[in-house]
Design a protein around this motif. Structure first.
Motif, PDB file in Angstrom:
ATOM      1  N   GLN A 188      -7.031   7.691   0.477  1.00 48.88           N
ATOM      2  CA  GLN A 188      -6.420   7.845   1.820  1.00 48.88           C
ATOM      3  C   GLN A 188      -6.169   9.163   2.238  1.00 48.88           C
ATOM      4  O   GLN A 188      -6.200   9.310   3.541  1.00 48.88           O
ATOM      5  CB  GLN A 188      -4.964   7.102   1.325  1.00 48.88           C
ATOM      6  N   ASP A 211       2.976   5.686   3.297  1.00 54.00           N
ATOM      7  CA  ASP A 211       2.477   5.818   4.814  1.00 54.00           C
ATOM      8  C   ASP A 211       2.306   6.991   5.097  1.00 54.00           C
ATOM      9  O   ASP A 211       3.135   7.793   5.124  1.00 54.00           O
ATOM     10  CB  ASP A 211       3.513   4.958   5.443  1.00 54.00           C
ATOM     11  N   THR A 212       1.022   7.407   5.436  1.00 49.64           N
ATOM     12  CA  THR A 212       0.895   8.695   5.866  1.00 49.64           C
ATOM     13  C   THR A 212       0.591   9.032   7.325  1.00 49.64           C
ATOM     14  O   THR A 212      -0.034   9.847   7.810  1.00 49.64           O
ATOM     15  CB  THR A 212      -0.400   9.182   4.912  1.00 49.64           C
TER      16      THR A 212
END
Ligand SMILES: Cc1cc2nc3c(=O)[nH]c(=O)nc-3n(C[C@H](O)[C@H](O)[C@H](O)COP(=O)(O)OP(=O)(O)OC[C@H]3O[C@@H](n4cnc5c(N)ncnc54)[C@H](O)[C@@H]3O)c2cc1C
Lengths: 321, 247
Positions: free
Chosen positions: A31, A123-124
């Motif tokens: 991610q 959650d980026t």
């Protein structure tokens, strides 16, 4: 920038919770567009290069037998130093017994924000936000981490192990461990049993079973299913069962794929520890028992009649004589 | 000997869990607050037992919280302990809270610091380990038994499917859970005495906050239970195998 995952082990075996942490850490790395590395302190019987299949590029190992036993202070120093040397910006632990001992110390050493009990990938999209359990499983909190280095402690049974291809490079830790201040003088492990926190299937009994002498059928159902056993708090308080089986708000919180509650009323404090189970089955003679409201499947009936028949049915299904 | 016991408050275990302000705040209206059970039943009671064995022991309680913490800390003092310190700050960041406790601990030179296993609201299980690191002390987590012989502690801690016996010299930080002690109900004498025990309020030390709560979320409701007839448990096993596919 990289992701560093702590690999926990006991009796030469890497814990299942750590395989989850490795899979999770590899996904975080993907991610963030970086690589995932592992760190293992002590010795195991596994060929560490094979951990590459979880998406791990490199494993830092201090293959020192003295490190087989945990001293949180020693572990924290080695992990934090390795993180700094390898430029890790996210560290992943399993939120299991050893993880709870070490992760907070590592976070302090690195001045890193800490989230324990994570249940999902960060959650980026806007900052760095991690979902975790709060209120003993009754809710989730989304925690924002603002520090340059971040420490995430992943709840067991919250992230599926993902296997692929690959071999990890093994590098030997170049640091000398400080002297341990905690001496482990004895360790016992219930052999042949599935540890409750790692179990995918759990059979649990409550006060409805009347007394410890009636646990034979609970143990047998657990055995034919390959499940761990658990119990409600009054059962542990009365010493019908060992206290480490006590699940709930003031016991252990678990999240197995299947939780079978037998003769347990489903008090709010009990539910808090088990309501993250994927499937809940309730066997209770009282149709008004609150547990049915939290259940996926249920039988309203007498456990002493129902459970032996369940054992028979599982044996038939699995071809056990 | 001096023992510092960390005390925090949590909603009563039966409190309704709901959120306000666009799911960013816990809805505390009408909520009954209690001493965090792990702090009260295990950490505090074990400290009191150690004092009962060796009356020269001082037991101090510490909490990081606002003025609304005072009834809770008085309740803890009613169970036992000599005096309490409240650091006047509200935070949900474990690093900030641990920094406050460590600052007080440094001034007091404590031999033992007890925390509960975790709070039952934020479930962090982080304060003990952080305080230990800030003070460069050994830490034994999730203890189920704590014994003291002179300045050597023998502690049993829980591990996956087992337990471990650890030995360490004081000073030491220990997080306590079931097994360490048994819950005590405060008596009238304790309640009366607690009113006059010293409760010192101090302003917080400078410390960073490294995390913040962005929002809360309630888990989705269950679809409803599928009941199987009591005379047909085989059907339940079939459903678990073929429909739920859990084995
Ligand atoms: C602060 C606090 C913290 C707590 N923490 C926890 C915790 O962590 N975990 C926990 O479990 N509890 C906890 N409790 C206790 C909780 O409130 C309940 O008292 C407890 O869970 C009840 O246990 P039980 O369901 O086994 O017993 P009971 O409530 O007595 O229920 C027994 C059930 O068995 C059923 N039954 C009886 N006979 C049969 C039969 N022959 N066949 C089938 N069913 C039968 C009955 O219908 C009943 O529903 C806590 C309480 C407090 C106040």
């Amino acid at each position: 920038m990289s992701v560093l995952i702590f690999i926990d082990h006991s009796e030469g075996q890497i814990k299942k919770a750590s395989l989850e942490a490795l899979s999770y850490g590899a996904a975080v790395a993907a991610q963030l567009g970086t690589t995932a590395e592992g760190i293992i302190l002590g010795t195991v019987n596994t060929d560490l290069a094979t951990l590459g299949k979880y998406g791990i590029k490199k494993i830092h190992q201090a293959a020192d037998k003295a490190l087989d036993a945990l001293d949180a202070q020693v572990y924290a120093k080695l992990i934090a130093d390795t993180a700094t040397q390898s430029g890790a910006t996210v560290l992943v632990f399993s939120n299991n017994f050893n993880g709870k001992a070490v992760a907070p110390r590592v976070a302090v050493r690195l001045k890193a924000g800490l989230v324990t009990g994570a249940v999902a990938l960060p959650d980026t999209s806007n900052g760095f936000v991690v979902k975790k359990n709060v209120f003993s499983g009754k809710a989730f909190g989304h925690i924002g981490l603002t520090s340059p280095v971040k420490v995430i402690s992943l709840n067991p049974n919250s992230y599926a192990i993902k296997e692929g291809e690959g071999a990890a490079e093994i590098v030997t830790l170049s640091v000398t461990p400080p002297a341990a201040k905690v001496k482990v003088t004895a360790a016992t492990q219930a052999t042949g049993e599935v540890p409750l926190t790692e179990a995918e299937l759990v059979v649990s009994g409550g006060r409805g079973l009347k007394g410890p002498e009636n646990w034979g059928m609970i143990e047998e159902l657990a055995k034919v299913l390959g499940a761990a056993t658990a119990c409600s708090r009054p059962v542990a308080d009365a010493h019908w069962r060992p206290h480490h089986e006590h699940v709930g708000q003031t016991g252990i919180a678990i999240a197995p794929n299947l939780y079978i509650a037998i003769g347990i009323s489903g008090a709010i404090q009990h539910l808090a520890g088990v309501n993250r189970s994927k499937v809940i089955v309730v066997i209770n003679k009282d149709p008004e028992a609150p547990f049915f409201k939290a259940a996926d499947y249920g039988i309203v009936g007498d456990a002493f009649e129902v459970v032996p028949k369940m054992i028979e049915a599982v044996k038939k299904l699995k071809g056990i004589a | 000997m001096k023992i510092l016991v960390c005390i925090s408050k949590t909603p009563d275990t039966t409190a309704k869990i709901a959120f306000t302000q666009n799911n960013t705040k816990f809805a505390s209206d009408g909520v009954q607050w209690i001493i965090n059970p792990y702090d009260e039943w295990y950490a505090l009671v074990r400290a009191i037992e150690l004092k009962e064995k060796d009356p020269s022991t001082a037991v101090h309680l510490i909490t990081v919280g606002g003025a609304d913490m005072e009834p809770i800390i008085r309740k803890a003092l009613a169970i036992g302990g000599d005096e309490a310190i409240r650091v006047n700050a509200e935070s949900h960041d474990p690093f900030y809270i641990a920094s406050q406790i460590a600052a007080i601990a440094r001034q007091g030179t404590y031999d033992l610091i007890f925390t509960g296993k975790e709070t039952i609201d934020y479930n962090g299980s982080a304060i003990g380990g952080m305080v230990a690191e800030l003070l460069d002390l050994p830490y034994i987590s999730l203890a189920t038994k704590f014994d003291l012989n002179g300045t050597t502690a023998t502690v049993i801690r829980e591990t996956e499917g087992g337990e471990e016996t650890d030995e360490a010299s004081l000073p030491l930080v220990v997080s306590c859970q079931k097994g360490v002690a048994e819950q005590r109900i405060p008596n009238m004498k304790g309640i009366m005495g607690a009113r006059t025990k010293p409760l010192k309020v101090v302003e917080p030390a400078a410390a960073e906050t490294l995390t913040s709560i962005v929002s809360f979320e309630l888990p989705p409701a269950k679809a409803g239970v599928q009941l199987v007839a009591a005379d047909n448990p085989a059907e339940l096993i079939r459903l678990l195998h073929e429909e739920a596919r859990v084995f």
